[in-house]
Design a protein around this motif. Structure first.
Motif, PDB file in Angstrom:
ATOM      1  N   THR A 143       0.797  -1.205  -0.025  1.00  0.00           N
ATOM      2  CA  THR A 143       0.024   0.013  -0.041  1.00  0.00           C
ATOM      3  C   THR A 143       0.968   1.097   0.053  1.00  0.00           C
ATOM      4  OG1 THR A 143      -0.275   0.111   2.454  1.00  0.00           O
ATOM      5  CG2 THR A 143      -1.705  -1.218   1.432  1.00  0.00           C
ATOM      6  N   ASN A 144       0.033   2.434  -0.012  1.00  0.00           N
ATOM      7  CA  ASN A 144       1.231   3.551  -0.256  1.00  0.00           C
ATOM      8  C   ASN A 144       1.601   4.187   1.046  1.00  0.00           C
ATOM      9  OD1 ASN A 144      -1.342   4.516   0.944  1.00  0.00           O
ATOM     10  ND2 ASN A 144      -1.754   6.002  -0.867  1.00  0.00           N
ATOM     11  N   ASN A 145       1.492   3.599   2.283  1.00  0.00           N
ATOM     12  CA  ASN A 145       2.224   3.934   3.079  1.00  0.00           C
ATOM     13  C   ASN A 145       3.434   3.309   3.591  1.00  0.00           C
ATOM     14  OD1 ASN A 145       0.737   1.709   4.064  1.00  0.00           O
ATOM     15  ND2 ASN A 145       0.659   2.251   6.099  1.00  0.00           N
ATOM     16  N   TRP A 146       3.864   2.076   2.682  1.00  0.00           N
ATOM     17  CA  TRP A 146       5.050   1.453   2.771  1.00  0.00           C
ATOM     18  C   TRP A 146       6.172   2.280   2.444  1.00  0.00           C
ATOM     19  CZ3 TRP A 146       5.049  -4.349   1.141  1.00  0.00           C
ATOM     20  CH2 TRP A 146       3.952  -5.222   1.848  1.00  0.00           C
ATOM     21  N   SER A 147       7.153   2.203   3.140  1.00  0.00           N
ATOM     22  CA  SER A 147       8.555   2.892   2.845  1.00  0.00           C
ATOM     23  C   SER A 147       9.269   2.105   1.581  1.00  0.00           C
ATOM     24  CB  SER A 147       9.418   2.953   4.107  1.00  0.00           C
ATOM     25  OG  SER A 147      10.160   1.552   4.236  1.00  0.00           O
ATOM     26  N   LEU A 148      10.116   2.967   1.151  1.00  0.00           N
ATOM     27  CA  LEU A 148      10.910   2.195   0.094  1.00  0.00           C
ATOM     28  C   LEU A 148      11.650   1.103   0.234  1.00  0.00           C
ATOM     29  CD1 LEU A 148      12.132   2.543  -2.611  1.00  0.00           C
ATOM     30  CD2 LEU A 148      13.656   3.944  -2.191  1.00  0.00           C
ATOM     31  N   ASN A 149      12.051   1.036   1.745  1.00  0.00           N
ATOM     32  CA  ASN A 149      12.935   0.049   1.945  1.00  0.00           C
ATOM     33  C   ASN A 149      12.077  -1.151   2.174  1.00  0.00           C
ATOM     34  OD1 ASN A 149      15.065   1.410   2.004  1.00  0.00           O
ATOM     35  ND2 ASN A 149      15.370   1.811   4.301  1.00  0.00           N
ATOM     36  N   GLU A 150      10.883  -1.100   2.911  1.00  0.00           N
ATOM     37  CA  GLU A 150       9.766  -2.102   2.860  1.00  0.00           C
ATOM     38  C   GLU A 150       9.600  -2.817   1.538  1.00  0.00           C
ATOM     39  OE1 GLU A 150       8.822  -3.320   6.202  1.00  0.00           O
ATOM     40  OE2 GLU A 150       9.023  -4.876   4.506  1.00  0.00           O
ATOM     41  N   GLN A 151       9.296  -1.800   0.761  1.00  0.00           N
ATOM     42  CA  GLN A 151       8.769  -2.470  -0.681  1.00  0.00           C
ATOM     43  C   GLN A 151       9.994  -3.078  -1.512  1.00  0.00           C
ATOM     44  OE1 GLN A 151       7.289   0.718  -3.536  1.00  0.00           O
ATOM     45  NE2 GLN A 151       6.807   1.711  -1.673  1.00  0.00           N
ATOM     46  N   LEU A 152      11.366  -2.602  -1.196  1.00  0.00           N
ATOM     47  CA  LEU A 152      12.645  -3.452  -1.849  1.00  0.00           C
ATOM     48  C   LEU A 152      12.703  -4.873  -1.010  1.00  0.00           C
ATOM     49  CD1 LEU A 152      14.921  -0.317  -1.795  1.00  0.00           C
ATOM     50  CD2 LEU A 152      14.274  -1.855  -3.805  1.00  0.00           C
ATOM     51  N   ALA A 153      12.721  -4.760   0.346  1.00  0.00           N
ATOM     52  CA  ALA A 153      12.721  -6.036   0.813  1.00  0.00           C
ATOM     53  C   ALA A 153      11.493  -7.055   0.559  1.00  0.00           C
ATOM     54  CB  ALA A 153      12.911  -5.614   2.356  1.00  0.00           C
ATOM     55  N   TYR A 154      10.565  -6.624   0.507  1.00  0.00           N
ATOM     56  CA  TYR A 154       9.075  -7.413   0.021  1.00  0.00           C
ATOM     57  C   TYR A 154       9.402  -8.207  -1.329  1.00  0.00           C
ATOM     58  CZ  TYR A 154       4.455  -8.602  -1.094  1.00  0.00           C
ATOM     59  OH  TYR A 154       3.422  -9.210  -1.784  1.00  0.00           O
ATOM     60  N   PHE A 155       9.746  -7.229  -2.438  1.00  0.00           N
ATOM     61  CA  PHE A 155       9.894  -7.731  -3.587  1.00  0.00           C
ATOM     62  C   PHE A 155      11.271  -8.633  -3.856  1.00  0.00           C
ATOM     63  CE2 PHE A 155       6.579  -4.452  -4.599  1.00  0.00           C
ATOM     64  CZ  PHE A 155       5.331  -5.039  -5.001  1.00  0.00           C
ATOM     65  N   ILE A 156      12.050  -8.244  -3.321  1.00  0.00           N
ATOM     66  CA  ILE A 156      13.368  -9.191  -3.428  1.00  0.00           C
ATOM     67  C   ILE A 156      13.015 -10.489  -2.765  1.00  0.00           C
ATOM     68  CG2 ILE A 156      15.602  -9.570  -2.327  1.00  0.00           C
ATOM     69  CD1 ILE A 156      16.023  -6.411  -2.644  1.00  0.00           C
ATOM     70  N   ASN A 157      12.303 -10.530  -1.479  1.00  0.00           N
ATOM     71  CA  ASN A 157      11.960 -11.887  -1.058  1.00  0.00           C
ATOM     72  C   ASN A 157      11.056 -12.509  -1.858  1.00  0.00           C
ATOM     73  OD1 ASN A 157      13.757 -11.520   1.124  1.00  0.00           O
ATOM     74  ND2 ASN A 157      12.053 -10.440   2.290  1.00  0.00           N
ATOM     75  N   VAL A 158      10.099 -11.805  -2.451  1.00  0.00           N
ATOM     76  CA  VAL A 158       9.000 -12.337  -3.507  1.00  0.00           C
ATOM     77  C   VAL A 158       9.695 -13.053  -4.465  1.00  0.00           C
ATOM     78  CG1 VAL A 158       7.412 -11.966  -5.157  1.00  0.00           C
ATOM     79  CG2 VAL A 158       7.102 -10.895  -2.871  1.00  0.00           C
ATOM     80  N   TYR A 159      10.683 -12.571  -5.273  1.00  0.00           N
ATOM     81  CA  TYR A 159      11.316 -13.163  -6.360  1.00  0.00           C
ATOM     82  C   TYR A 159      12.176 -14.336  -6.137  1.00  0.00           C
ATOM     83  CZ  TYR A 159      14.181 -13.136 -10.516  1.00  0.00           C
ATOM     84  OH  TYR A 159      14.823 -13.609 -11.662  1.00  0.00           O
ATOM     85  N   ASN A 160      13.074 -14.083  -4.811  1.00  0.00           N
ATOM     86  CA  ASN A 160      13.924 -14.937  -4.600  1.00  0.00           C
ATOM     87  C   ASN A 160      13.049 -16.596  -3.894  1.00  0.00           C
ATOM     88  OD1 ASN A 160      16.280 -13.749  -5.008  1.00  0.00           O
ATOM     89  ND2 ASN A 160      16.420 -13.050  -2.997  1.00  0.00           N
TER      90      ASN A 160
END
Length: 266
Positions: free
Chosen positions: A97-114
């Motif tokens: 959602t739009n209240n996630w920080s950039l760091n939270e988004q990066l961590a989330y999608f890196i983990n999703v991919y891996n």
């Protein structure tokens, strides 16, 4: 004001191409603003939703089945497939959602991919290479909320659009020539530190890159995604930020053939 990508999974259309010429979904994300900080790469730039995102189960699996050098025990992951599936389903339920920080988004999608790459391999194990699997990157294999995505969608349609070239050293394609899979899960607290570490380790790994002043031989990652590394200077400028052996500005760059053999633990 600094813009953060609030990656809402809304309208996806096949309209652009990856560095390897593959069609991908373009994820259209609205922008939101946040007060500028003096250091945008600070590891203290955590999300207010951190308590809602628990990557500990993924971290535990990585510590059991991934060696320090990045080699993966895929047979072991197979034996714990239920725990992996539970984590992947957990990620799918946590729509950004739009209240996630950039760091939270990066961590989330890196983990999703891996995590989904590991699942792809163990679902098709034994295999000698991810490229032996039919359509490994383009087939819709994962969900986030109600939306279907492929691995290419996550990499090219989301992560690469975050203007963070270090993601190329954080995501792993289950192959020998890839940057190693870390045995630590990415979180909002550690994502900047881990991306920095992964980038430095990969660039200075003599099995991945042969650095020299005048005749360096680089991973094909730097050829395929060159535009990601040259937004603020030359490719050599980017590499020299991390390289222990500096490359001359007039060096003759060559590339090492990519080894797609599985990064399997012996």
């Amino acid at each position: 004001m600094r813009y953060l990508l609030a990656v809402l999974l809304l309208v996806c259309t096949y309209s652009c191409f990856s560095a390897k010429g593959l069609p991908i979904k373009e994820v259209k994300a609205p922008k939101t603003t946040e007060t500028e900080t003096e250091n945008t790469n600070s590891t203290s730039n955590t999300s207010t939703t951190e308590a809602l995102l628990d990557h500990s189960s993924w971290d535990a699996l990585l510590k059991i089945y991934v060696a320090k050098n990045g080699d993966v025990d895929y047979k072991g992951f197979q034996s714990d497939a239920q725990k992996l599936d539970e984590y992947i389903n957990y990620l799918a339920s946590k729509v950004p959602t739009n209240n996630w920080s950039l760091n939270e988004q990066l961590a989330y999608f890196i983990n999703v991919y891996n995590a989904n790459t590991i699942k792809l391999i163990i679902d098709n194990y034994p295999t000698k290479s991810i490229k032996d699997i039919s359509n490994p990157w383009m087939k819709n294999r994962l969900k986030i909320g109600d939306e279907d995505f492929s691995l290419a969608d996550i990499e090219n349609g989301i992560l690469r659009k975050m203007n963070e070239p270090r993601i190329h050293f954080a995501i792993n394609c289950a192959s020998y020539s890839c940057p190693k899979l870390l045995n630590t899960a990415y979180t909002a607290d550690n994502v900047q530190e881990l991306m920095e570490r992964a980038t430095k380790e990969f660039i200075n790994n003599s099995e991945k890159n042969k650095l020299s002043a005048m005749q360096p031989k680089l991973s094909e990652i730097f050829k395929w995604y060159k535009s990601d590394f040259t937004e603020n200077g030359s490719l050599i400028d980017y590499i020299n930020q991390y390289a222990e052996t500096k490359i001359s500005a007039d060096a003759n760059i060559d590339y090492i053939d990519y080894d797609w053999n599985l990064n399997e633990q012996n």
